[in-house]
Design a protein around this motif. Structure first.
Motif, PDB file in Angstrom:
ATOM      1  N   ARG A 109      24.250  23.921  -4.494  1.00 13.90           N
ATOM      2  CA  ARG A 109      24.451  22.706  -5.285  1.00 13.90           C
ATOM      3  C   ARG A 109      23.134  21.946  -5.311  1.00 13.90           C
ATOM      4  O   ARG A 109      22.600  21.582  -4.265  1.00 13.90           O
TER       5      ARG A 109
ATOM      6  N   THR B 250      17.357  17.732  -4.123  1.00 11.45           N
ATOM      7  CA  THR B 250      18.219  18.022  -2.980  1.00 11.45           C
ATOM      8  C   THR B 250      18.977  19.312  -3.261  1.00 11.45           C
ATOM      9  O   THR B 250      19.564  19.460  -4.338  1.00 11.45           O
TER      10      THR B 250
ATOM     11  N   ARG C  55      21.909  21.751  -1.523  1.00 18.42           N
ATOM     12  CA  ARG C  55      22.910  21.943  -0.477  1.00 18.42           C
ATOM     13  C   ARG C  55      23.380  23.392  -0.558  1.00 18.42           C
ATOM     14  O   ARG C  55      23.718  23.884  -1.632  1.00 18.42           O
TER      15      ARG C  55
ATOM     16  N   PHE D  64      26.080  26.197   0.912  1.00 24.88           N
ATOM     17  CA  PHE D  64      27.379  26.352   1.555  1.00 24.88           C
ATOM     18  C   PHE D  64      27.701  27.826   1.709  1.00 24.88           C
ATOM     19  O   PHE D  64      27.413  28.626   0.826  1.00 24.88           O
TER      20      PHE D  64
ATOM     21  N   PRO E 262      29.230  23.945   5.207  1.00 25.12           N
ATOM     22  CA  PRO E 262      27.832  23.605   4.911  1.00 25.12           C
ATOM     23  C   PRO E 262      26.879  24.387   5.811  1.00 25.12           C
ATOM     24  O   PRO E 262      27.097  24.489   7.012  1.00 25.12           O
TER      25      PRO E 262
ATOM     26  N   ALA F 258      21.295  21.234   4.163  1.00 26.46           N
ATOM     27  CA  ALA F 258      21.021  20.216   3.147  1.00 26.46           C
ATOM     28  C   ALA F 258      19.513  20.010   3.160  1.00 26.46           C
ATOM     29  O   ALA F 258      18.955  19.539   4.140  1.00 26.46           O
TER      30      ALA F 258
ATOM     31  N   GLU G  90      15.781  18.795   1.220  1.00 26.49           N
ATOM     32  CA  GLU G  90      15.228  17.827   0.292  1.00 26.49           C
ATOM     33  C   GLU G  90      13.728  18.034   0.202  1.00 26.49           C
ATOM     34  O   GLU G  90      13.069  18.278   1.209  1.00 26.49           O
TER      35      GLU G  90
END
Length: 160
Positions: A79, A142, A144, A146, A151, A154, A156
Motif C-alpha cells: 500500500r 510511505t 506499507r 503486509f 503488517p 511501514a 517512509e
C-alpha cells in the motif's frame, strides 16, 4: 433424642459446607483454566522480524530486503501513499503489467521472478502517469507491506 439430632445436624452442616466449598473452588479453577487456554489459542503466531528499506527516485520506488526472514511475494500486499494520500491504483504483487504502473517491475515484484524475497534482493516498481497523486521532488512516500493481514513494515522516504 433431640441432642443426637442436633449433633448430627451440626456435623452434616460442616460436611455439607466443606463439600460445597471444594466444589465451588473446582468450578472456578476450571473456568479460569478454560479462559487461559482460550486466550493462549487466540494470540497471533509470532513472526520473525524482517528489515526492509525504501528509496524513491523520481517515479521509481526501490524496496530492499535488508535482512531477516524471507518473504513470499505472492502473499504480500503493498500500500503506497504520497504525502499521506493513497495512490489511486495500488500494485498487485507480483505483477508484470498493472494499471497505474509501468510494465516490468524488477526483482521479486516481477511475476516471472522467484516468489521468495530474500535478504539482499531489491524490488523496484515505477508509477505510470495514469496513477495519482504524482510523486513530486521532496514528497514523502510511505509504503506499507503486509503479509496477508499482518503488517511487515511501514517505510517512509523523501522523493529525490
Amino acid at each position: 433424642m433431640s441432642r443426637q439430632f442436633r449433633r448430627s445436624t451440626r456435623g452434616s452442616s460442616v460436611l455439607l459446607g466443606s463439600v460445597l466449598l471444594i466444589g465451588l473452588v473446582v468450578v472456578v479453577a476450571a473456568a479460569v483454566g478454560a479462559a487461559a487456554f482460550d486466550a493462549a489459542d487466540s494470540s497471533p503466531t509470532p513472526t520473525r522480524p524482517t528489515a526492509l528499506s525504501l528509496a524513491v527516485s523520481g517515479d521509481t520506488l526501490s524496496l530492499t530486503h535488508e535482512g531477516g526472514a524471507p518473504l513470499d511475494v505472492e502473499s504480500l500486499a503493498i500500500r503506497i501513499s504520497v504525502d499521506g494520500e493513497p495512490l489511486a491504483h495500488q500494485p498487485p504483487v507480483p505483477f508484470f503489467s498493472a494499471s497505474g504502473f509501468r510494465p516490468g517491475p524488477t526483482g521479486p515484484f516481477n511475476a516471472a521472478a522467484d516468489s521468495r524475497w530474500t535478504a539482499g534482493e531489491t524490488a523496484t516498481l515505477e508509477l505510470a502517469g495514469t496513477n495519482d497523486p504524482d510523486i513530486e521532488l521532496g514528497a514523502t512516500v510511505t509504503v506499507r507491506v503486509f503479509d496477508g493481514e499482518t503488517p511487515v513494515a511501514a517505510l517512509e522516504a523523501s522523493a529525490s
